[in-house]
Design an enzyme around this catalytic site. Structure first.
Site, PDB file in Angstrom:
ATOM      1  N   ARG A 130      93.335 -59.366 -45.695  1.00 31.61           N
ATOM      2  CA  ARG A 130      91.961 -59.747 -45.373  1.00 31.61           C
ATOM      3  C   ARG A 130      91.225 -58.645 -44.610  1.00 31.61           C
ATOM      4  O   ARG A 130      90.004 -58.734 -44.426  1.00 31.61           O
ATOM      5  CB  ARG A 130      91.950 -61.040 -44.560  1.00 31.61           C
ATOM      6  CG  ARG A 130      92.649 -60.943 -43.224  1.00 31.61           C
ATOM      7  CD  ARG A 130      92.589 -62.271 -42.477  1.00 31.61           C
ATOM      8  NE  ARG A 130      93.383 -62.278 -41.278  1.00 31.61           N
ATOM      9  CZ  ARG A 130      93.042 -61.714 -40.133  1.00 31.61           C
ATOM     10  NH1 ARG A 130      91.890 -61.091 -40.034  1.00 31.61           N
ATOM     11  NH2 ARG A 130      93.846 -61.772 -39.071  1.00 31.61           N
ATOM     12  N   ASP A 248      94.036 -57.479 -26.600  1.00 28.39           N
ATOM     13  CA  ASP A 248      93.431 -57.486 -27.940  1.00 28.39           C
ATOM     14  C   ASP A 248      91.903 -57.537 -27.861  1.00 28.39           C
ATOM     15  O   ASP A 248      91.233 -57.784 -28.869  1.00 28.39           O
ATOM     16  CB  ASP A 248      93.965 -58.640 -28.796  1.00 28.39           C
ATOM     17  CG  ASP A 248      93.580 -58.514 -30.272  1.00 28.39           C
ATOM     18  OD1 ASP A 248      93.593 -57.385 -30.793  1.00 28.39           O
ATOM     19  OD2 ASP A 248      93.253 -59.538 -30.897  1.00 28.39           O
TER      20      ASP A 248
END
Length: 296
Positions: A130, A248
């Protein structure tokens, strides 16, 4: 979902909480990104998402708010193989950041050397369909053999293709770092099939590291991410010298479930409950990979 007037998305909290956990002095956020600013560093024409700007000033302000001293900035897929934004952030960090690049496998050796001088210490191979259109394993192996001394390879994949990737991973002769533990299903628990498969990978050689990161991505039950804590704490305990941690930030593609960075930091003592484990996770281990000049 938050979008600006240009349709770009925001995936980070505007006012993260102050974490209760205080990282030890010298702590490193070993997995974060920068987006743009797009006016200076345009996004790739192949980008699968177009985020709002989240540049180094924002990253370093968050670092200070959360109580960290250094960052490892991983090239975001939205910037493709143009590492200019990552290199700019490292340069502006005043020695407090190193980086991981994404490169065209045909990159020249001289360009790899330039990246090294700019603070890059590894390259990333992404196998999430993706996010990327093509992941040529043979060409990845070629460039992995030409890395500057001391570099490593970061690999991002999902648990269902781990066995398929094993021959490829086994063929890489430099140290490996596995992003987000290969995205296991943490609801299976610490002894579930995904974790057992990942442990077999770790046991296959002693130079494979992992990032004990992203409860927001891996735990569908949501905060306080109890399944993540239960599944990951034993992994950190059993492989204490190979675990890394990072926020992150700015959480690519998490615009529909934006995590609180303060709550992410408060996960640290749940997966690394002792001061010794916390020091390994946040200082000793990332220093060995990214600041070997400090560790010797």
């Amino acid at each position: 979902m938050s979008t600006d007037v240009d349709g770009r998305i925001r995936s980070w909290a505007e006012a993260p909480s102050q974490p209760r956990f205080v990282p030890p002095p010298g702590a490193i956020d070993a997995h974060c990104h920068v987006f743009g600013p797009a006016a200076l560093f345009p996004f790739s024409a192949k980008a699968k998402y177009l985020p709002e700007d989240a540049g180094p000033d924002m990253l370093f302000a968050l670092r200070d708010r959360l109580g960290f001293d250094r960052n490892v900035i991983v090239q975001a897929s939205c910037h493709g193989t143009d590492n200019a934004a990552t290199l700019d952030a490292i340069m502006r960090s005043e020695g407090k950041a190193r980086g991981v690049a994404v490169v065209d496998p045909a990159i020249a050796d001289a360009e790899l050397d330039r990246l090294h001088q700019g603070g890059i210490r590894g390259i990333r191979f992404n196998f999430l369909k993706r996010l990327v259109d093509d992941a040529p394993k043979d060409k990845f192996l070629d460039v992995a053999q030409r890395l500057p001394a001391g570099w490593h390879v970061v690999v991002y994949f999902e648990a269902d293709i781990l066995e398929e990737l094993r021959p490829f991973l086994d063929a890489i002769s430099v140290p490996l770092v596995i992003d987000h533990m290969g995205r296991p299903d943490v609801s299976q628990g610490p002894d579930g099939a995904d974790m057992r498969a990942f442990r077999r990978l770790l046991d296959s050689r002693d130079d494979i590291w992992f990032k004990a990161t992203c409860p927001d991505r891996l735990d569908p039950a949501g905060p306080p991410w109890d399944d993540f804590a239960a599944a990951v704490a034993p992994l950190v305990a059993d492989y204490p010298d190979r675990a890394l941690w990072g926020t992150d930030w700015p959480h690519p593609n998490m615009q529909d479930a934006i995590p609180d960075d303060g709550a992410l930091v408060d996960m640290i003592p749940r997966i690394a409950p002792t001061p010794e484990l916390q020091r390994k996770l946040l200082i000793d281990n990332p220093e060995r990979l990214y600041w070997p000049d400090i560790t010797g």
